[in-house]
Design an enzyme around this catalytic site. Structure first.
Site, PDB file in Angstrom:
ATOM      1  N   CYS A  82       0.833  -1.210   0.000  1.00 63.31           N
ATOM      2  CA  CYS A  82       0.000   0.000   0.000  1.00 63.31           C
ATOM      3  C   CYS A  82       0.867   1.260   0.000  1.00 63.31           C
ATOM      4  O   CYS A  82       1.597   1.513   0.960  1.00 63.31           O
ATOM      5  CB  CYS A  82      -0.922  -0.042   1.214  1.00 63.31           C
ATOM      6  SG  CYS A  82      -1.768   1.494   1.579  1.00 63.31           S
ATOM      7  N   CYS A 132       0.202   3.685   2.864  1.00 64.41           N
ATOM      8  CA  CYS A 132       0.694   3.079   4.113  1.00 64.41           C
ATOM      9  C   CYS A 132       2.193   3.322   4.261  1.00 64.41           C
ATOM     10  O   CYS A 132       2.676   3.599   5.365  1.00 64.41           O
ATOM     11  CB  CYS A 132       0.418   1.580   4.142  1.00 64.41           C
ATOM     12  SG  CYS A 132      -1.331   1.131   4.076  1.00 64.41           S
TER      13      CYS A 132
END
Length: 139
Positions: free
Chosen positions: A66, A69
């Site tokens: 991600c 993230c």
């Protein structure tokens, strides 16, 4: 007494009120209870934190693939350096803990969830700067 869960072994430690929690060590594994950075925990350890800790737990649910993230990871760590041991900062890899992520109702990542007294008290999705994380957590 304040109950503090060790992020390494999951043991619940009883600490006297007024003691410097930042200096505390686990009675089972002898590791620091707070290291100024979020611990990447398993589902079992996170569930112990939620159920047994007297300190609010801020969870960052993330995944290694991600992009947002990856951007938020260092920000979450910077927030932990400033706020621990007032708050417990932990990370949960949603890929490695799919069952718990599903039970928590994770629909997008990164998602932060605040737990206090065994209950979810707040949730927010999306990458944030460390200052915004701390402001959000203080609410």
């Amino acid at each position: 007494m304040i109950h503090v869960v060790c992020s390494h072994c999951g043991a619940t430690n009883r600490m006297p009120e007024g003691r410097d929690l930042a200096a505390g060590k686990c009675g089972k594994c002898n590791r620091q209870l707070f290291e100024g950075q979020p611990a990447d925990v398993s589902a079992a350890i996170l569930e112990k934190h939620i159920a047994k800790s007297d300190i609010p737990v801020l969870v960052d649910v993330w995944a290694p693939w991600c992009g947002p993230c990856k951007v938020m990871g260092p920000q979450f760590e910077a927030a932990a350096k400033q706020a621990e041991p007032k708050l417990r900062f932990v990370k949960l890899n949603s890929d490695e803990n799919q069952e718990l992520s599903s039970r928590l109702g994770i629909r997008g990542i990164p998602t932060m969830i605040m737990f206090r007294g065994g209950k979810e008290v707040a949730r927010i999705s999306g990458a944030m700067a460390s200052t915004d994380i701390l402001k959000w957590a203080d609410q």
